[in-house]
Design an enzyme around this catalytic site. Structure first.
Site: not given
Length: 543
Positions: A152, A181, A252, A313-314, A380, A405, A407, A455, A457
């Site tokens: 990111r 990503d 991602h 993931d996701e 997670w 986490y 962040d 993370w 971002e």
């Protein structure tokens, strides 16, 4: 009888400590250091790092005359990363069962010196004092990790090397590098040059987490060359840190699809500029599988780590539901649905990675639709994925959002920079238990250890990285290393003394008393709370 209390600010807390009265060892310009053959790497590190901080030469000498003696003894009975440290007026002896244990023993020896022993250049002074102690120590978990997302917001090699030093200082032994990503591809792949030529830069970045999103209008990018990776891996190995690479599939993947549109389901798309979870996913064709097998082959050449992380993931399933090739794959393979399709995709990579002597690691979504036989799960989304995997006989690394986490916001103060996620204070990190209470003793043996994740971002500078990681990483390090019950009231005084070491090392940590008002500092991009901003839902792609 020696004093067995712990007046020393040692972090993480050792298993056994005895302090022996007023005696101790004074280090001077005449101090000599000896090391057996297996200890030469640690000797070089000690002479370079501690010598630079103290201004002492710490020259090598024969064992008979050396005041600090380092050795590796596989028969010491200390466990694979254990060590013993004994200091009296005659000298200091550090013994490790393996080179890693010896290295950790020398890290403890350094903590016994004043905080200035962590400066990059000496302040002057001819003598340094070590107390008389006996310490026997070994870690609770074999996996003590931290994930750094450089996809990111990119971090260059020099910052990654600095981060490795800070992991080693805290006796952490895994650096998980999130390399790809939606918003960027950060590693050179020789066979597919457009991954860095086209996918390592984006046109702009979302600022903060406001809705609708606000963008900065500035290009952002960068990548690590394969020579950079080799240097990072060697640097980490010398500090007994394993570097675990992650290439995130099949979701991602916007950046990779931008570089090679045939990888996706919808043709040409831009590198992502916004944070979140997006519909664009990889196709599940033979050509896509071949592409990523080739990518992982180059990764395996570069990273000697046992584990190769494939993300997982996701991954939204909308495009697969509307894709003729994906639906044909479901029919051809006799799969029930798109969840099983993702599991099939991961299993193909698992077989490929396993054939090359490595082990596949993925986020807990790889459980959905059935887990690949040799896979290890990184849990997670709470503890549930870890519990399910351990009960099925799979190894697990625990990294639940609620305690892992980094962040996530550190207080409810409006001065916290970009306050995303749920509240995660130092004491919350410290108090979290890596082994779920619902596991039996046999099932708990599958818990390799624990990890914290950063993370990025909203982490766009090294300064911001320090602020989000420390001192929460210090709390995690004790949780991952130290046996026995944890009491934050006992830990905090040691942590406050440890902060003096971080000060000396130039780490811009978040003060325990509260946030620094970063948003009032001119010229610091991306810091601070933006008026009207809402914290996003917790998750990988929202920080």
């Amino acid at each position: 009888m020696p004093d067995t209390s712990l007046p020393l600010a040692l972090l993480p807390r050792p298993r056994e400590v005895a302090v022996h009265g007023e005696g101790g060892l004074t280090l001077t310009a005449a101090t000599r250091v000896s090391a057996d053959r297996e200890a030469q790497g640690t000797l070089s590190w000690l002479q370079r790092e501690l010598g630079a901080a103290t201004g002492l030469p710490l020259a090598a000498g024969d064992e008979e005359v050396a005041q600090i003696r380092l050795s590796v003894d596989p028969g010491a009975g200390l466990g694979r990363e254990g060590y013993r440290l004994i200091i009296d007026s005659e000298g200091a002896i550090v013994v490790g069962n393996e080179p890693a244990g010896l290295f950790y023993g020398v890290q403890t020896l350094r903590q016994l010196l004043p905080a200035d022993a962590y400066r990059s250049s000496p302040l002057g002074g001819a003598e340094w004092r070590l107390p008389a102690v006996s310490i026997t120590d070994a870690p609770r978990f074999r996996w003590r990790g931290a994930m750094l997302d450089i996809a990111r917001h990119f971090q260059p090699k020099r910052e990654i090397l600095r981060f490795i030093d800070l992991l080693a200082l805290h006796k952490l032994n895994v650096l998980h590098l999130h390399l790809t990503d939606d918003q960027g591809w950060r590693i050179e792949i020789r066979r597919y040059p457009r991954l860095t030529e086209a996918a390592s830069w984006r046109t702009e970045s979302q600022v903060g987490a406001s809705k609708p999103p606000v963008f900065d209008g500035r290009p952002h990018g960068g990548f690590l060359t394969q020579d950079d990776i080799r240097e990072i891996v060697a640097y980490a190995d010398a500090r007994h840190v394993a570097v675990v690479p992650e290439i995130d599939v099949p979701g991602h993947s916007q950046a990779a699809i931008h570089a090679y549109p045939e990888l996706g389901e919808v043709g040409e798309i831009p590198v992502g500029t916004q944070w979140g979870v997006f519909e664009e996913v990889l196709a599940v064709t033979d050509n896509v599988l071949e592409f990523y097998k080739n990518v992982f082959d180059e990764l395996i050449e570069l990273f000697p780590s046992t584990y190769i992380h494939v993300g997982g993931d996701e991954c939204p399933k909308t495009q697969w539901r509307n894709s003729a090739s994906a639906q044909q794959r479901i029919r051809d393979e006799g799969l029930a649905d798109e969840d099983e399709l993702q599991s099939w995709f991961i299993r193909q990579l698992d077989e490929h990675i396993t054939e090359r002597g490595r082990r596949l690691l993925g986020w807990d979504e790889i459980l959905e639709g059935g887990l690949a036989p040799g896979a290890t799960v990184m849990s997670w989304r709470g503890e549930e994925g870890g519990i399910a995997a351990a009960r099925a006989g799979h190894d697990v690394v625990m990294a639940p959002t609620a305690t892992s986490y980094l962040d996530y916001k550190q207080s409810d103060s409006p001065d916290e920079p970009v306050p995303v996620g749920t509240l995660l204070r130092v004491e919350d990190v410290y108090g979290g238990e890596p082994i779920p209470a619902d596991l039996t003793e046999e099932e708990a043996r599958h818990v390799l250890g624990a990890q914290v994740n950063l993370w990025s971002e909203h982490v766009d500078t090294p300064r911001r990285l320090d602020y989000m990681v420390f001192p929460r990483l210090t709390a995690f390090a004790e949780k991952a290393w130290s046996e026995g019950e944890r009491d934050y009231a006992e830990f905090e005084p040691r942590l406050r003394q440890h902060l003096e070491r971080l000060d000396a090392a130039g780490v811009e940590y978040r003060p325990l008393e509260g946030p620094r008002p970063w948003h009032t500092r001119p010229g610091v991009h991306g810091w601070g709370h933006h008026p009207g901003e809402e914290a996003p839902e917790q998750g990988h792609a929202t920080g």
